[in-house]
Design an enzyme around this catalytic site. Structure first.
Site, PDB file in Angstrom:
ATOM      1  N   LYS A  40     -17.859  21.586 -33.540  1.00 52.25           N
ATOM      2  CA  LYS A  40     -18.562  22.012 -32.435  1.00 52.25           C
ATOM      3  C   LYS A  40     -17.457  22.594 -31.303  1.00 52.25           C
ATOM      4  O   LYS A  40     -16.233  22.095 -31.474  1.00 52.25           O
ATOM      5  CB  LYS A  40     -19.488  21.108 -31.796  1.00 52.25           C
ATOM      6  N   ARG A 141     -29.506  10.338 -24.454  1.00 49.61           N
ATOM      7  CA  ARG A 141     -29.135  11.589 -24.476  1.00 49.61           C
ATOM      8  C   ARG A 141     -30.434  12.527 -24.984  1.00 49.61           C
ATOM      9  O   ARG A 141     -31.444  13.053 -24.298  1.00 49.61           O
ATOM     10  CB  ARG A 141     -27.971  11.951 -25.107  1.00 49.61           C
ATOM     11  N   HIS A 171     -26.942   8.277 -32.375  1.00 52.45           N
ATOM     12  CA  HIS A 171     -25.408   8.345 -31.655  1.00 52.45           C
ATOM     13  C   HIS A 171     -25.121   7.182 -30.963  1.00 52.45           C
ATOM     14  O   HIS A 171     -25.982   6.618 -30.079  1.00 52.45           O
ATOM     15  CB  HIS A 171     -25.279   9.532 -31.036  1.00 52.45           C
ATOM     16  N   ARG A 224     -20.151  11.860 -39.372  1.00 53.97           N
ATOM     17  CA  ARG A 224     -19.965  13.037 -38.719  1.00 53.97           C
ATOM     18  C   ARG A 224     -18.482  12.901 -38.022  1.00 53.97           C
ATOM     19  O   ARG A 224     -18.270  12.338 -37.097  1.00 53.97           O
ATOM     20  CB  ARG A 224     -21.247  13.115 -37.464  1.00 53.97           C
ATOM     21  N   TYR A 269       1.927  25.573  -4.257  1.00 52.36           N
ATOM     22  CA  TYR A 269       1.116  25.425  -3.128  1.00 52.36           C
ATOM     23  C   TYR A 269       0.868  24.357  -2.473  1.00 52.36           C
ATOM     24  O   TYR A 269       0.948  23.066  -2.937  1.00 52.36           O
ATOM     25  CB  TYR A 269      -0.499  25.785  -3.672  1.00 52.36           C
ATOM     26  N   CYS A 315      -0.097  25.658 -10.738  1.00 55.14           N
ATOM     27  CA  CYS A 315      -1.020  26.809 -10.258  1.00 55.14           C
ATOM     28  C   CYS A 315      -1.805  27.294 -11.251  1.00 55.14           C
ATOM     29  O   CYS A 315      -1.885  26.735 -12.286  1.00 55.14           O
ATOM     30  CB  CYS A 315       0.324  27.822  -9.897  1.00 55.14           C
ATOM     31  N   MET A 316      -2.322  28.357 -11.074  1.00 56.17           N
ATOM     32  CA  MET A 316      -3.531  28.993 -11.918  1.00 56.17           C
ATOM     33  C   MET A 316      -2.641  29.327 -13.401  1.00 56.17           C
ATOM     34  O   MET A 316      -3.320  29.048 -14.148  1.00 56.17           O
ATOM     35  CB  MET A 316      -4.403  29.980 -11.526  1.00 56.17           C
ATOM     36  N   ASP A 317      -1.627  30.052 -12.965  1.00 59.29           N
ATOM     37  CA  ASP A 317      -1.023  30.607 -14.572  1.00 59.29           C
ATOM     38  C   ASP A 317       0.348  29.805 -14.628  1.00 59.29           C
ATOM     39  O   ASP A 317       1.113  30.331 -15.711  1.00 59.29           O
ATOM     40  CB  ASP A 317      -0.880  32.086 -14.327  1.00 59.29           C
TER      41      ASP A 317
HETATM   42  C1  LIG Z   1     -24.024  13.475 -31.952  1.00 58.09           C
HETATM   43  C2  LIG Z   1     -22.328  13.450 -32.237  1.00 58.09           C
HETATM   44  N1  LIG Z   1     -21.999  12.882 -33.551  1.00 58.09           N
HETATM   45  C3  LIG Z   1     -20.611  13.149 -33.869  1.00 58.09           C
HETATM   46  C4  LIG Z   1     -19.860  13.612 -32.996  1.00 58.09           C
HETATM   47  C5  LIG Z   1     -18.327  13.542 -33.236  1.00 58.09           C
HETATM   48  O1  LIG Z   1     -17.621  12.482 -32.374  1.00 58.09           O
HETATM   49  P1  LIG Z   1     -16.138  12.174 -32.545  1.00 58.09           P
HETATM   50  O2  LIG Z   1     -15.419  13.280 -32.025  1.00 58.09           O
HETATM   51  O3  LIG Z   1     -15.855  10.985 -31.651  1.00 58.09           O
HETATM   52  O4  LIG Z   1     -16.017  11.922 -34.210  1.00 58.09           O
HETATM   53  C6  LIG Z   1     -20.142  14.073 -31.672  1.00 58.09           C
HETATM   54  C7  LIG Z   1     -19.015  14.542 -30.635  1.00 58.09           C
HETATM   55  O5  LIG Z   1     -19.327  14.434 -29.541  1.00 58.09           O
HETATM   56  C8  LIG Z   1     -21.694  13.930 -31.212  1.00 58.09           C
HETATM   57  O6  LIG Z   1     -21.938  14.467 -30.236  1.00 58.09           O
END
Ligand SMILES: Cc1ncc(COP(=O)(O)O)c(C=O)c1O
Length: 374
Positions: A40, A141, A171, A224, A269, A315-317
């Site tokens: 992701k 969540r 999770h 995961r 700045y 700074c920004m850049d």
């Molecule tokens: C639901 C869920 N599973 C797995 C992960 C992966 O987590 P990590 O990067 O700590 O392995 C995330 C990441 O935030 C998550 O939101």
């Protein structure tokens, strides 16, 4: 966004390190357990497609993303058949697309299923939606929270041919901490929620990187895997890694300007920094608009194997650093990763600025071009 291809600021991603990390983790987990690579947020900023391809070559069994568009990007760019789970919320309006693309989705309510049914009319195929029931065991969540809710969900979905009850997951909120109390509590509750089902779905999963590294014994079907695949410690510096991982990110730039200051000359700045007599100051072409955050101003950048403090605000850049002596324009400066045996690790830097390594990595934005080493 225009990519800064004509600027020497580059994030280099070591795909070999990512593959190596996947293999290390494969060896550490129970044989047969699936690994879903979490790609992701553009693979934590490293580039979803190259990372997913590398992870696939390393033998992962599927992918997890946060939003539907990330799943579609994978489908369109070289992952036509692979398992892809959207772990975050999706819109029931997208049900037909989700089904046609064989994307698995996290679902947190019966209402979502009911609403999605109406939109399945628009399917081009007759494919069902693959559902992973999200359960909230302490993260607060998304997800169902009680035995009654979970049983009602099963009762509904088992009579619906348009859905496959493919998985159930939770999770953890504190898997990267020293105190296992909350982890144990969440695990026990998750076991109770899974145990109340008449039929166990094929993919029961709960482990992120931290659970995988420090609580691998939990019996599930898949992990995961996110930050550990990228080579970083999910706890930053709280817990030691049980085995070595290879960091995969190197963020380098080159000195664009050098000058020697007089005592009291000011930098950036707010004119907050005043130089000492004879101080060598270099300017670097990277700033907070690249994701080199302003609160990193007390950190160091590595030049010629030496730590050079950032001077003044970022700074920004651009930003300025103090050199131990004069260095020519074009000298390499390392913001993240290794330079002459010295390392800037985002996990360690994060602790200093009250954030986590994840935020530093995902913060480096698309203006910084990515280069891949395989
Ligand atoms: C639901 C869920 N599973 C797995 C992960 C992966 O987590 P990590 O990067 O700590 O392995 C995330 C990441 O935030 C998550 O939101």
């Amino acid at each position: 966004m225009a990519v800064g291809n004509h600027r020497p600021t580059i994030e280099t991603v070591d795909l070999g390190a990512i593959k190596w990390n996947v293999q290390q983790i494969r060896q550490a987990i129970t044989p047969g357990k699936k690994i879903f690579a979490v790609v992701k947020a553009d693979a934590y900023g490293l580039g979803a497609i190259p990372v997913a391809k590398a992870a696939k070559e390393a033998g992962v069994d599927g992918f997890c993303v946060a939003v539907l568009d990330e799943a579609l990007e994978l489908r369109e760019q070289g992952m036509p058949e692979e398992f892809i789970l959207v772990m975050g919320p999706t819109e029931p309006e997208d049900a037909a697309l989700i089904a046609d693309q064989s994307i698995s989705v996290a679902v947190s309510s019966i209402e979502w299923l009911k609403e999605a049914l109406a939109y399945l009319e628009g399917r081009k195929t007759k494919k069902p939606i693959r559902v992973h029931l999200a359960t909230d065991t302490g993260m607060g969540r998304i997800g169902l929270r009680t035995v009654e809710e979970v049983q009602a969900f099963e009762g509904y979905i088992e009579n619906q041919g348009d859905f496959i009850f493919e998985g159930i997951f939770t999770h953890f909120a504190t898997a990267d901490g020293e105190d296992p109390t909350q982890v144990d509590k969440q695990l026990a509750y998750f076991q109770e929620l899974v145990g109340c089902l008449k039929k166990r779905p094929p993919i029961v999963h709960l482990a992120n990187s931290a659970i995988t590294l420090w609580h691998e014994s939990f019996q599930t079907d898949a992990i995961r895997l996110g930050i550990a695949m990228y080579g970083y410690n999910p706890s930053d510096t709280v817990l030691d890694l049980p085995f070595a991982l290879k960091p995969s990110v190197q963020l380098d730039t080159k000195i664009s300007f050098v000058k020697q200051m007089h005592e009291g000359d000011t930098i950036a700045y707010g004119a907050r920094y005043r130089a000492y007599e004879g101080e060598w100051i270099a300017t670097l072409p990277i700033g907070y608009a690249d994701g080199w955050r302003r609160d990193l101003r007390h950190q160091t950048v590595i030049v010629d194997g030496q730590r050079c403090p950032i001077r003044g605000v970022i700074c920004m850049d651009q930003c300025m650093i103090s050199l131990p002596k004069e260095y020519p324009i074009g000298t390499k400066a390392t913001l993240l990763g290794k330079n002459g045996g010295i390392v800037n690790n985002p996990s360690e830097m994060a602790v200093e600025i009250d954030t986590i390594g994840y935020e530093i990595l995902t913060g480096i934005n698309q203006r910084v071009p990515r280069k891949y080493l395989s």
